[in-house]
Design an enzyme around this catalytic site. Structure first.
Site, PDB file in Angstrom:
ATOM      1  N   HIS A 150      43.699  40.542  48.061  1.00 27.70           N
ATOM      2  CA  HIS A 150      44.455  39.473  48.722  1.00 27.70           C
ATOM      3  C   HIS A 150      45.824  39.969  49.184  1.00 27.70           C
ATOM      4  CE1 HIS A 150      42.118  35.722  48.075  1.00 27.70           C
ATOM      5  NE2 HIS A 150      41.636  36.347  47.004  1.00 27.70           N
ATOM      6  N   ASP A 157      40.108  33.000  49.931  1.00 26.66           N
ATOM      7  CA  ASP A 157      39.244  32.201  49.059  1.00 26.66           C
ATOM      8  C   ASP A 157      39.053  30.848  49.732  1.00 26.66           C
ATOM      9  OD1 ASP A 157      39.334  34.259  47.213  1.00 26.66           O
ATOM     10  OD2 ASP A 157      40.832  33.290  45.941  1.00 26.66           O
ATOM     11  N   GLU A 239      32.087  36.243  43.198  1.00 26.27           N
ATOM     12  CA  GLU A 239      32.822  35.006  43.489  1.00 26.27           C
ATOM     13  C   GLU A 239      32.328  34.413  44.799  1.00 26.27           C
ATOM     14  OE1 GLU A 239      36.938  36.174  43.563  1.00 26.27           O
ATOM     15  OE2 GLU A 239      37.041  36.475  41.389  1.00 26.27           O
ATOM     16  N   HIS A 242      35.079  34.116  47.688  1.00 28.81           N
ATOM     17  CA  HIS A 242      35.951  35.253  48.018  1.00 28.81           C
ATOM     18  C   HIS A 242      35.367  36.087  49.159  1.00 28.81           C
ATOM     19  CE1 HIS A 242      38.708  38.610  46.475  1.00 28.81           C
ATOM     20  NE2 HIS A 242      37.944  39.232  47.349  1.00 28.81           N
TER      21      HIS A 242
END
Length: 267
Positions: A150, A157, A239, A242
């Site tokens: 990130h 996200d 995830e 993500h």
């Protein structure tokens, strides 16, 4: 005699310098890091994409606003933001919208995560975000790391919301927490479609292709993945929320300017 005079003069000079320093006041703070020109506010590229910037609030696994999140804004590299805009156009035609939870994340926020993870006594948000994981395992199991994609600006996200988007109530610090893998009806209300878990759920059920996720939940994850993959985003298998836009503009850089509109000003 000359030696004593010189010594006295030196003392006087030191005193004078000290007084001048006090009169001048403290040294100015160093200028704050600014975002590179390649970064933009997602809202300036596509204002229709919904935003629920969790780390600018206390509704996250720390239970407090994360360091570096000064405003609830989504900052991304321009290619990533423009790719999201294209994905959004396709979803809007189907009656859905993207909703982002986190975008660019400064290194100081990642450092905050690391400090929190090392404090094994702080388990205030465990019941919601990691009820089946011992906090001592967060590093070993890959939920917390000292660096994050990130911080490079091309990772986001996000989830999908059916339109018209329902209003959702705010989180109230201290309220009773419900496990993030509970049924959508039971866990904290979110106007997104049912993805099988809430956002930032530290559990294997959050793995995008976990075989226990079936039916509508599986279809919703596929819809999100398909919409983003078509625009050059790669999903992190652990995830469902993500995604990283490829190729990254800054593959080896971890930025630390704060999350706010200010680093984008005066360009």
């Amino acid at each position: 005699m000359r030696r004593r005079f010189g010594s006295a003069l030196g003392g006087f000079g030191a005193t004078a310098l000290a007084l001048l320093s006090v009169a001048a006041g403290p040294s100015p703070a160093p200028p704050e890091a600014r975002a590179p020109a390649a970064f933009v506010s997602l809202r300036s590229v596509d204002p229709t994409i919904l935003q629920d910037m969790r780390y600018a609030t206390s509704h996250n696994f720390l239970g407090e606003r994360v360091r570096g999140y000064r405003q609830p804004v989504c900052l991304l590299t321009r290619p990533a933001a423009e790719a999201l805009r294209t994905a959004q156009r396709g979803l809007l035609r189907q009656g859905f919208s993207l909703k982002v939870y986190d975008c660019y994340r400064p290194q100081r926020a990642v450092d905050h995560f690391v400090r929190w993870a090392k404090d094994l006594d702080d388990t205030a948000m465990k019941r919601e975000f990691y009820p089946r994981v011992d906090k001592s395992r967060l590093f070993a199991d890959g939920y917390i790391a000292e660096k994050s994609g990130h911080s490079r600006g091309s990772t986001v996200d996000l989830t999908i919301v059916r339109l018209p988007a329902r209003a959702t109530r705010p989180y109230v610090p201290g309220e009773r927490l419900v496990p993030c893998f509970a049924s959508q009806r039971e866990r904290f209300p979110d106007n997104s479609v049912d993805m099988g878990t809430g956002y930032d759920c530290f559990d294997t059920l959050s793995h995008t292709d976990d075989p226990r996720v079936t039916g509508v939940q599986k279809a919703n994850r596929k819809m999100l993945k398909d919409a983003l993959s078509a625009q050059g985003f790669a999903n992190l298998p652990e995830e469902w929320w993500h995604f990283t836009h490829k190729p990254e503009l800054f593959p080896g850089t971890f930025f630390d300017f704060p999350v706010s509109k200010r680093p984008l000003d005066n360009r």
